[in-house]
Scaffold this motif. Sequence first.
Motif, PDB file in Angstrom:
ATOM      1  N   GLU A   1       0.824  -1.211   0.000  1.00  0.00           N
ATOM      2  CA  GLU A   1       0.000   0.000   0.000  1.00  0.00           C
ATOM      3  C   GLU A   1       0.856   1.258   0.000  1.00  0.00           C
ATOM      4  O   GLU A   1       0.535   2.241  -0.686  1.00  0.00           O
ATOM      5  CB  GLU A   1      -0.931  -0.009   1.223  1.00  0.00           C
ATOM      6  CG  GLU A   1      -2.039  -1.046   1.138  1.00  0.00           C
ATOM      7  CD  GLU A   1      -2.815  -1.177   2.434  1.00  0.00           C
ATOM      8  OE1 GLU A   1      -4.063  -1.205   2.367  1.00  0.00           O
ATOM      9  OE2 GLU A   1      -2.184  -1.257   3.515  1.00  0.00           O
TER      10      GLU A   1
ATOM     11  N   GLU B   1       2.168   1.636  -3.552  1.00  0.00           N
ATOM     12  CA  GLU B   1       1.119   2.125  -4.460  1.00  0.00           C
ATOM     13  C   GLU B   1       0.852   3.606  -4.236  1.00  0.00           C
ATOM     14  O   GLU B   1       0.574   4.350  -5.189  1.00  0.00           O
ATOM     15  CB  GLU B   1      -0.161   1.312  -4.261  1.00  0.00           C
ATOM     16  CG  GLU B   1      -0.055  -0.123  -4.767  1.00  0.00           C
ATOM     17  CD  GLU B   1      -1.261  -0.967  -4.399  1.00  0.00           C
ATOM     18  OE1 GLU B   1      -2.084  -0.500  -3.573  1.00  0.00           O
ATOM     19  OE2 GLU B   1      -1.388  -2.080  -4.944  1.00  0.00           O
ATOM     20  N   TRP B   2       0.939   4.037  -2.978  1.00  0.00           N
ATOM     21  CA  TRP B   2       0.701   5.437  -2.634  1.00  0.00           C
ATOM     22  C   TRP B   2       1.698   6.348  -3.360  1.00  0.00           C
ATOM     23  O   TRP B   2       1.309   7.326  -4.001  1.00  0.00           O
ATOM     24  CB  TRP B   2       0.825   5.598  -1.119  1.00  0.00           C
ATOM     25  CG  TRP B   2       0.406   6.936  -0.563  1.00  0.00           C
ATOM     26  CD1 TRP B   2      -0.091   8.002  -1.266  1.00  0.00           C
ATOM     27  CD2 TRP B   2       0.471   7.347   0.808  1.00  0.00           C
ATOM     28  NE1 TRP B   2      -0.357   9.040  -0.407  1.00  0.00           N
ATOM     29  CE2 TRP B   2      -0.030   8.672   0.864  1.00  0.00           C
ATOM     30  CE3 TRP B   2       0.869   6.721   1.985  1.00  0.00           C
ATOM     31  CZ2 TRP B   2      -0.117   9.405   2.046  1.00  0.00           C
ATOM     32  CZ3 TRP B   2       0.784   7.428   3.183  1.00  0.00           C
ATOM     33  CH2 TRP B   2       0.300   8.748   3.218  1.00  0.00           C
TER      34      TRP B   2
ATOM     35  N   GLU C   1       3.628   5.563  -5.921  1.00  0.00           N
ATOM     36  CA  GLU C   1       3.550   5.364  -7.370  1.00  0.00           C
ATOM     37  C   GLU C   1       2.478   6.256  -7.975  1.00  0.00           C
ATOM     38  O   GLU C   1       2.660   6.809  -9.068  1.00  0.00           O
ATOM     39  CB  GLU C   1       3.282   3.885  -7.690  1.00  0.00           C
ATOM     40  CG  GLU C   1       4.500   3.003  -7.564  1.00  0.00           C
ATOM     41  CD  GLU C   1       4.217   1.544  -7.854  1.00  0.00           C
ATOM     42  OE1 GLU C   1       5.144   0.826  -8.283  1.00  0.00           O
ATOM     43  OE2 GLU C   1       3.053   1.100  -7.657  1.00  0.00           O
ATOM     44  N   LYS C   2       1.379   6.394  -7.281  1.00  0.00           N
ATOM     45  CA  LYS C   2       0.296   7.275  -7.758  1.00  0.00           C
ATOM     46  C   LYS C   2       0.748   8.732  -7.824  1.00  0.00           C
ATOM     47  O   LYS C   2       0.221   9.517  -8.616  1.00  0.00           O
ATOM     48  CB  LYS C   2      -0.920   7.143  -6.844  1.00  0.00           C
ATOM     49  CG  LYS C   2      -1.687   5.839  -7.017  1.00  0.00           C
ATOM     50  CD  LYS C   2      -2.875   5.774  -6.063  1.00  0.00           C
ATOM     51  CE  LYS C   2      -3.627   4.445  -6.223  1.00  0.00           C
ATOM     52  NZ  LYS C   2      -4.764   4.334  -5.270  1.00  0.00           N
ATOM     53  N   LEU C   3       1.717   9.081  -6.984  1.00  0.00           N
ATOM     54  CA  LEU C   3       2.223  10.448  -6.948  1.00  0.00           C
ATOM     55  C   LEU C   3       3.357  10.677  -7.938  1.00  0.00           C
ATOM     56  O   LEU C   3       3.879  11.784  -8.045  1.00  0.00           O
ATOM     57  CB  LEU C   3       2.691  10.790  -5.528  1.00  0.00           C
ATOM     58  CG  LEU C   3       1.597  10.788  -4.454  1.00  0.00           C
ATOM     59  CD1 LEU C   3       2.203  10.977  -3.062  1.00  0.00           C
ATOM     60  CD2 LEU C   3       0.556  11.877  -4.718  1.00  0.00           C
TER      61      LEU C   3
END
Length: 397
Positions: free
Chosen positions: A384, A387-388, A390-392
């Motif tokens: 998680e 993913e956090w 990576e989204k940024l």
Amino acid sequence: MEKEMKKKISIAVISVIGIITTIKLAIIYYNANFNPYALSSFCSVNEFIDCDGIARTIESQFFGIPLAYWGLFLYSFILMLLCAPKLKNFKLLKFLEVFKNPLDYIASLGLLSFIISMSLLCISLFEIKKLCVLCAFTYILDLLIACIATDFKNGGFIHSIKQSFRDFLDAVKVKSYLIAFIIVILAGVGFLTYTGTTYKFTPQVKRQLEFREFSHKKNRYAVKGNILGDAGAKIQIYIFSDYQCPICPVHNVMMHKLAKEMKGIQIIHRNLPLDTECNPYLQSPFHYGSCVDARYAIAAEEQGKLWDMNNILFENKPQTEAEILRLAKPLGFDLQKLQQDANSAATTEKLRNDIDFAYKHGINGTPTTMIGKDVYIGVKSYKEFKEWVEKLGAEKR
């Protein structure tokens, strides 16, 4: 026949006691893992005799199913075997006719269960270092069932095991029963594979397993210096820690791994000691020693060794200046300057600023992760966190 009937009645009574006990264990398991408002159970007496503590461990399940449920199934199955001679007269239960010698099967099951129980007891005593008295009680029940069901004058356990095996071979000679047996085995394997890989019924175990990589005392991803990640990176990750916090070391290792695997991020440490010695927002003592740890982390940064100090503080959790100085000596610190800086007005001000900033932004617990305006108090899974970022816009190295 009268002797056999007495055996069956005794086994039935013990099995019912076993069912009641395993239901209680299932309730304890649920409360320990999923009910935050539950009080400690009656069999959690101290650090050693602690049913709740064992219920929270990874070892409290097998193939994703709580051990209490396995015990419940065992005692229910034994009761079914005892009733097989009568139940087989019902059309839907005609298959029970294959169980020709119930006491032999029960003796074999009881012996197998007791052997498994002894393995569980060893894990409990030597690995977990706790004892569940209700679990130990079921181990005694298993042995009693095995001993009562066994005819020691006619070959004992060896005879029961051989008879069980012979009856099994006779049963699978019947084509319909062979097909049914294969279907049951395939269904069972499929179900256990599902529960053992998804942890659908034990989600807390899945989370513990995800944390296992990061729960080692030694941080295998540790860095030296003051920079963790890429200096001046676009994505600035602020982490608020307390060096006496029990879960913070796990979060710390996760952040180190994240910095090693992802580029475009920088992880910046902020101190949030939950200790009344320096934290004015607390009303009662909590993590004693975390203030002195925080002071030395700030002082270490003055010598370009913030993360060096960070690692020894998390790995050893010292609570006094003397302990910290002893641990810092092999790392090449100027110990006199380190001690002076740790007790300076500038360090006191910087620590107070970290604490004020945290509470101003609603951060009152550790560990906390802050990226921009997004704040998460606690520990996510590593996936998680990845993913956090990576989204940024962070990318793999």
